[in-house]
Design a protein around this motif. Structure first.
Motif, PDB file in Angstrom:
ATOM      1  N   HIS A  74       7.353 -11.076 -17.648  1.00  0.00           N
ATOM      2  CA  HIS A  74       7.995  -9.996 -18.165  1.00  0.00           C
ATOM      3  C   HIS A  74       7.353  -8.701 -18.116  1.00  0.00           C
ATOM      4  CE1 HIS A  74      10.677 -12.701 -20.381  1.00  0.00           C
ATOM      5  NE2 HIS A  74       9.690 -13.204 -21.071  1.00  0.00           N
ATOM      6  N   THR A  75       6.013  -8.718 -17.633  1.00  0.00           N
ATOM      7  CA  THR A  75       5.252  -7.539 -17.421  1.00  0.00           C
ATOM      8  C   THR A  75       5.865  -6.978 -15.936  1.00  0.00           C
ATOM      9  OG1 THR A  75       3.369  -7.985 -18.421  1.00  0.00           O
ATOM     10  CG2 THR A  75       3.079  -6.437 -16.565  1.00  0.00           C
ATOM     11  N   GLN A  76       6.221  -7.970 -15.320  1.00  0.00           N
ATOM     12  CA  GLN A  76       6.742  -7.390 -13.940  1.00  0.00           C
ATOM     13  C   GLN A  76       8.201  -7.084 -14.146  1.00  0.00           C
ATOM     14  OE1 GLN A  76       5.835 -11.447 -12.157  1.00  0.00           O
ATOM     15  NE2 GLN A  76       5.152  -9.987 -10.450  1.00  0.00           N
ATOM     16  N   LEU A  77       9.106  -7.607 -14.906  1.00  0.00           N
ATOM     17  CA  LEU A  77      10.422  -7.039 -15.186  1.00  0.00           C
ATOM     18  C   LEU A  77      10.221  -5.510 -15.740  1.00  0.00           C
ATOM     19  CD1 LEU A  77      12.087 -10.079 -17.001  1.00  0.00           C
ATOM     20  CD2 LEU A  77      12.482  -9.376 -14.345  1.00  0.00           C
ATOM     21  N   GLU A  78       9.114  -5.386 -16.966  1.00  0.00           N
ATOM     22  CA  GLU A  78       9.160  -4.081 -17.396  1.00  0.00           C
ATOM     23  C   GLU A  78       8.679  -3.086 -16.121  1.00  0.00           C
ATOM     24  OE1 GLU A  78       6.390  -4.529 -20.408  1.00  0.00           O
ATOM     25  OE2 GLU A  78       7.658  -5.737 -21.590  1.00  0.00           O
ATOM     26  N   ARG A  79       7.770  -3.636 -15.449  1.00  0.00           N
ATOM     27  CA  ARG A  79       7.218  -2.679 -14.303  1.00  0.00           C
ATOM     28  C   ARG A  79       8.415  -2.115 -13.359  1.00  0.00           C
ATOM     29  NH1 ARG A  79       1.801  -5.773 -12.323  1.00  0.00           N
ATOM     30  NH2 ARG A  79       0.382  -5.001 -13.995  1.00  0.00           N
ATOM     31  N   LEU A  80       9.197  -3.198 -13.105  1.00  0.00           N
ATOM     32  CA  LEU A  80      10.184  -2.957 -11.982  1.00  0.00           C
ATOM     33  C   LEU A  80      11.423  -2.432 -12.778  1.00  0.00           C
ATOM     34  CD1 LEU A  80       9.537  -6.163  -9.970  1.00  0.00           C
ATOM     35  CD2 LEU A  80       9.445  -3.867  -8.823  1.00  0.00           C
ATOM     36  N   LYS A  81      11.666  -2.128 -14.028  1.00  0.00           N
ATOM     37  CA  LYS A  81      12.754  -1.725 -14.591  1.00  0.00           C
ATOM     38  C   LYS A  81      14.032  -2.458 -14.383  1.00  0.00           C
ATOM     39  CE  LYS A  81      10.576   2.865 -15.256  1.00  0.00           C
ATOM     40  NZ  LYS A  81      10.147   2.611 -16.694  1.00  0.00           N
ATOM     41  N   THR A  82      13.830  -3.854 -14.263  1.00  0.00           N
ATOM     42  CA  THR A  82      15.066  -4.624 -13.874  1.00  0.00           C
ATOM     43  C   THR A  82      14.874  -5.764 -14.902  1.00  0.00           C
ATOM     44  OG1 THR A  82      15.889  -5.955 -11.938  1.00  0.00           O
ATOM     45  CG2 THR A  82      13.470  -6.256 -12.344  1.00  0.00           C
ATOM     46  N   ARG A 107       0.970  -1.296  -0.094  1.00  0.00           N
ATOM     47  CA  ARG A 107       0.090   0.170   0.074  1.00  0.00           C
ATOM     48  C   ARG A 107       0.899   1.221  -0.041  1.00  0.00           C
ATOM     49  NH1 ARG A 107      -2.351  -3.613   3.930  1.00  0.00           N
ATOM     50  NH2 ARG A 107      -4.221  -4.272   3.301  1.00  0.00           N
ATOM     51  N   PHE A 108       1.209   1.553  -1.147  1.00  0.00           N
ATOM     52  CA  PHE A 108       2.078   2.886  -1.300  1.00  0.00           C
ATOM     53  C   PHE A 108       1.098   3.871  -1.386  1.00  0.00           C
ATOM     54  CE2 PHE A 108       5.514   0.820  -3.949  1.00  0.00           C
ATOM     55  CZ  PHE A 108       6.310   0.777  -2.936  1.00  0.00           C
ATOM     56  N   LYS A 109       1.421   5.178  -0.845  1.00  0.00           N
ATOM     57  CA  LYS A 109       0.591   6.527  -0.709  1.00  0.00           C
ATOM     58  C   LYS A 109       0.420   6.899  -2.283  1.00  0.00           C
ATOM     59  CE  LYS A 109       1.411   8.624   3.843  1.00  0.00           C
ATOM     60  NZ  LYS A 109       1.683   9.642   4.679  1.00  0.00           N
ATOM     61  N   ARG A 110      -0.629   7.716  -2.429  1.00  0.00           N
ATOM     62  CA  ARG A 110      -0.890   8.137  -3.822  1.00  0.00           C
ATOM     63  C   ARG A 110       0.142   9.185  -4.130  1.00  0.00           C
ATOM     64  NH1 ARG A 110      -7.219   9.086  -3.766  1.00  0.00           N
ATOM     65  NH2 ARG A 110      -8.050   7.215  -3.377  1.00  0.00           N
ATOM     66  N   ASP A 111       0.756   9.944  -3.208  1.00  0.00           N
ATOM     67  CA  ASP A 111       1.726  10.747  -3.568  1.00  0.00           C
ATOM     68  C   ASP A 111       3.110   9.979  -3.797  1.00  0.00           C
ATOM     69  OD1 ASP A 111       3.629  12.765  -3.653  1.00  0.00           O
ATOM     70  OD2 ASP A 111       2.778  14.093  -2.183  1.00  0.00           O
ATOM     71  N   GLU A 112       3.449  10.056  -5.037  1.00  0.00           N
ATOM     72  CA  GLU A 112       4.787   8.986  -5.356  1.00  0.00           C
ATOM     73  C   GLU A 112       5.847   9.754  -4.988  1.00  0.00           C
ATOM     74  OE1 GLU A 112       7.071   7.224  -9.232  1.00  0.00           O
ATOM     75  OE2 GLU A 112       4.709   7.001  -9.229  1.00  0.00           O
ATOM     76  N   ASP A 122       9.491  -5.719  -0.697  1.00  0.00           N
ATOM     77  CA  ASP A 122       8.620  -6.918  -1.171  1.00  0.00           C
ATOM     78  C   ASP A 122       7.095  -6.346  -1.943  1.00  0.00           C
ATOM     79  OD1 ASP A 122       7.373  -9.847  -0.692  1.00  0.00           O
ATOM     80  OD2 ASP A 122       5.898  -8.375  -0.224  1.00  0.00           O
ATOM     81  N   THR A 123       6.919  -6.820  -3.060  1.00  0.00           N
ATOM     82  CA  THR A 123       5.770  -6.191  -3.872  1.00  0.00           C
ATOM     83  C   THR A 123       5.365  -7.521  -4.609  1.00  0.00           C
ATOM     84  OG1 THR A 123       4.847  -4.585  -5.698  1.00  0.00           O
ATOM     85  CG2 THR A 123       7.299  -5.708  -5.922  1.00  0.00           C
ATOM     86  N   ALA A 124       4.198  -7.139  -5.439  1.00  0.00           N
ATOM     87  CA  ALA A 124       3.490  -8.291  -6.058  1.00  0.00           C
ATOM     88  C   ALA A 124       2.810  -7.774  -7.548  1.00  0.00           C
ATOM     89  CB  ALA A 124       2.271  -8.877  -5.144  1.00  0.00           C
ATOM     90  N   TYR A 125       2.579  -8.624  -8.290  1.00  0.00           N
ATOM     91  CA  TYR A 125       2.052  -8.478  -9.476  1.00  0.00           C
ATOM     92  C   TYR A 125       0.388  -7.908  -9.489  1.00  0.00           C
ATOM     93  CZ  TYR A 125      -0.112  -9.321 -14.257  1.00  0.00           C
ATOM     94  OH  TYR A 125      -0.667  -9.094 -15.452  1.00  0.00           O
ATOM     95  N   ILE A 126      -0.027  -8.127  -8.253  1.00  0.00           N
ATOM     96  CA  ILE A 126      -1.643  -7.677  -8.054  1.00  0.00           C
ATOM     97  C   ILE A 126      -1.631  -6.502  -7.104  1.00  0.00           C
ATOM     98  CG2 ILE A 126      -2.557 -10.131  -8.530  1.00  0.00           C
ATOM     99  CD1 ILE A 126      -3.158 -10.253  -5.398  1.00  0.00           C
ATOM    100  N   TYR A 127      -0.590  -6.012  -6.516  1.00  0.00           N
ATOM    101  CA  TYR A 127      -0.724  -4.696  -5.746  1.00  0.00           C
ATOM    102  C   TYR A 127      -0.764  -3.471  -6.760  1.00  0.00           C
ATOM    103  CZ  TYR A 127       1.304  -7.834  -1.941  1.00  0.00           C
ATOM    104  OH  TYR A 127       1.427  -8.739  -0.964  1.00  0.00           O
ATOM    105  N   PRO A 128      -1.901  -2.923  -6.902  1.00  0.00           N
ATOM    106  CA  PRO A 128      -2.208  -1.963  -7.573  1.00  0.00           C
ATOM    107  C   PRO A 128      -0.941  -0.666  -7.705  1.00  0.00           C
ATOM    108  CG  PRO A 128      -4.181  -2.335  -6.372  1.00  0.00           C
ATOM    109  CD  PRO A 128      -3.117  -2.869  -5.751  1.00  0.00           C
ATOM    110  N   GLY A 129      -0.357  -0.857  -9.010  1.00  0.00           N
ATOM    111  CA  GLY A 129       0.667   0.394  -9.079  1.00  0.00           C
ATOM    112  C   GLY A 129       1.947   0.087  -8.238  1.00  0.00           C
ATOM    113  N   SER A 130       2.072  -0.859  -7.486  1.00  0.00           N
ATOM    114  CA  SER A 130       3.105  -1.065  -6.689  1.00  0.00           C
ATOM    115  C   SER A 130       4.442  -1.474  -7.222  1.00  0.00           C
ATOM    116  CB  SER A 130       3.156  -2.203  -5.564  1.00  0.00           C
ATOM    117  OG  SER A 130       3.988  -2.450  -4.783  1.00  0.00           O
ATOM    118  N   GLU A 131       4.588  -2.452  -8.292  1.00  0.00           N
ATOM    119  CA  GLU A 131       5.557  -2.736  -8.985  1.00  0.00           C
ATOM    120  C   GLU A 131       6.169  -1.609  -9.874  1.00  0.00           C
ATOM    121  OE1 GLU A 131       5.189  -7.558  -9.686  1.00  0.00           O
ATOM    122  OE2 GLU A 131       4.084  -6.250 -10.950  1.00  0.00           O
ATOM    123  N   ALA A 132       5.441  -0.972 -10.536  1.00  0.00           N
ATOM    124  CA  ALA A 132       5.632   0.190 -11.631  1.00  0.00           C
ATOM    125  C   ALA A 132       6.234   1.285 -10.559  1.00  0.00           C
ATOM    126  CB  ALA A 132       4.651   0.832 -12.258  1.00  0.00           C
TER     127      ALA A 132
END
Length: 382
Positions: free
Chosen positions: A92-100, A22-27, A46-56
């Motif tokens: 691959h979506t996760q790698l793209e989101r995490l820029k790794t 649960r990240f805050k809305r203010d990035e 620690d994050t996850a594919y289904i955490y909204p906006g978290s990986e990115a």
């Protein structure tokens, strides 16, 4: 910051990890917190594919020169995998989101039982993992878990895992995978990551009577500190996740982590924890401690888990408790009880288990339980 060594690979992992659910809305504010956490020694996120906006969000922040300073953990949701190609699509979506180009600690997310893992095997996940590890895309493979002790042991034994993550705290010592599960995994050589150390805040917002118990101690700690100290007292635990959404919380938790030690809880302190648990039990609907003396049930009811989910209805929204009930008791729900009474002969709390299971059924299996369960079961298995 204190660190513990992963016995599988020699990684130095901070005893306090950053949970990114649960990240805050203010990035910008989130970025400040993450950078500050890294500067203070936190090195496991620690994050996850289904955490909204978290990986990115995490990926954007760590790409600013911090990626090599930390270990990233993220998760594959088995219920979104319908065919073999979905493994790569999600990863691959996760790698793209995490820029790794690699994941340090990759988990199969919230494995509820062995059946779901076997379905994943039928889709080729073992070969997929081997391929990704051979290419260095996945460094360590593990799983997260929220179910009961019996299924946990089965899953531990089902694959050569390299770590696992489970819910554990001083209240849940005998709930879910429980202390027995933790010790079993540790005996198998698995590093153990802990989630829900504060039980969703319940162990912070303690009743007045519980606070008075802790105040009897010569050493003074906040409720959160009492919780973390209890966990870090376990040498089997590698790191403890905390969803820190303020600088004040970060500062306080890091201060506690700097003092983290194993095997320092005194007998007097253990008695205080026990008394606080007794206070909390009195606030619940069923005074079940999760000792599991009542199982195995000859008809397959996961009695401790049924009561855990039922008790959650007293402190959380009914819809959340029902969702947890469906996921955690799949195939082992309260309505399978036939009233034989065998469980009651072994209950040290003398709970009227048959009566309470009927209450669980009435509360958690009323509408819309059946359509929700059918949907979730299809979602998880197909």
């Amino acid at each position: 910051m204190q660190y513990r060594i992963n016995p599988k690979n020699g990684d130095e992992i901070s005893v306090l990890a950053f949970g990114c659910m649960r990240f805050k809305r203010d990035e910008k504010e989130t970025e400040q917190q993450i950078i500050k956490a890294i500067e203070m020694g936190v090195n496991y996120f620690d994050t996850a594919y289904i955490y909204p906006g978290s990986e990115a969000t995490l990926g954007r922040i760590l790409s600013k020169g911090y990626r090599d300073k930390v270990k990233i953990a993220t998760k594959l949701p088995p219920y979104l995998v319908k065919k073999k190609e979905d493994f790569d699509k999600i990863f691959h979506t996760q790698l793209e989101r995490l820029k790794t180009d690699y994941i340090d600690y990759y988990l199969i997310h919230m494995l509820p039982n062995l059946d779901v893992w076997q379905r994943m095997i039928s889709l080729g996940i073992e070969e997929w993992i081997e391929e990704k590890k051979a290419k260095g895309l996945i460094r360590n493979i593990g799983f997260s878990y929220h179910g009961g002790q019996e299924e946990f042991v089965k899953i531990v034994d089902a694959y050569p895992w390299e770590f696992c993550m489970l819910q554990y705290n001083y209240y849940d010592e005998f709930n879910q995978a429980s202390k027995n599960g933790l010790l079993y995994a540790a005996d198998k050589g698995l590093p153990i990551m802990i989630m829900e150390p504060l039980r969703g805040g319940k162990l912070v917002n303690l009743p007045k009577e519980a606070l008075q118990v802790f105040d009897e101690s010569e050493e003074k700690h906040s409720p959160a500190e009492w919780s973390f100290r209890w966990l870090w007292n376990h040498p089997q635990i590698l790191t403890v996740l905390s969803g820190m959404n303020s600088q004040e919380m970060l500062q306080a938790n890091v201060a506690s982590a700097c003092l983290a030690q194993a095997d320092i809880i005194t007998d007097k302190e253990k008695e205080l924890y026990k008394r606080v648990k007794d206070v909390l039990n009195r606030s619940f609907l069923v005074p079940c401690t999760g000792c599991a003396y009542c199982i195995p049930c000859p008809h397959g009811v996961d009695i401790p888990m049924c009561f855990t989910c039922y008790n959650e209805t007293a402190v959380t929204r009914k819809i959340s408790a029902r969702f947890n009930y469906i996921v955690r008791t799949a195939g082992h729900n309260s309505s399978k009880c036939v009233g034989c009474g065998l469980c009651e002969k072994h209950c040290p709390q003398s709970i009227a288990i048959r009566k309470e299971l009927k209450a669980v059924t009435a509360s958690l299996e009323s509408f819309p339980y059946k359509p929700m369960a059918a949907f979730m079961n299809r979602f998880m298995k197909h």
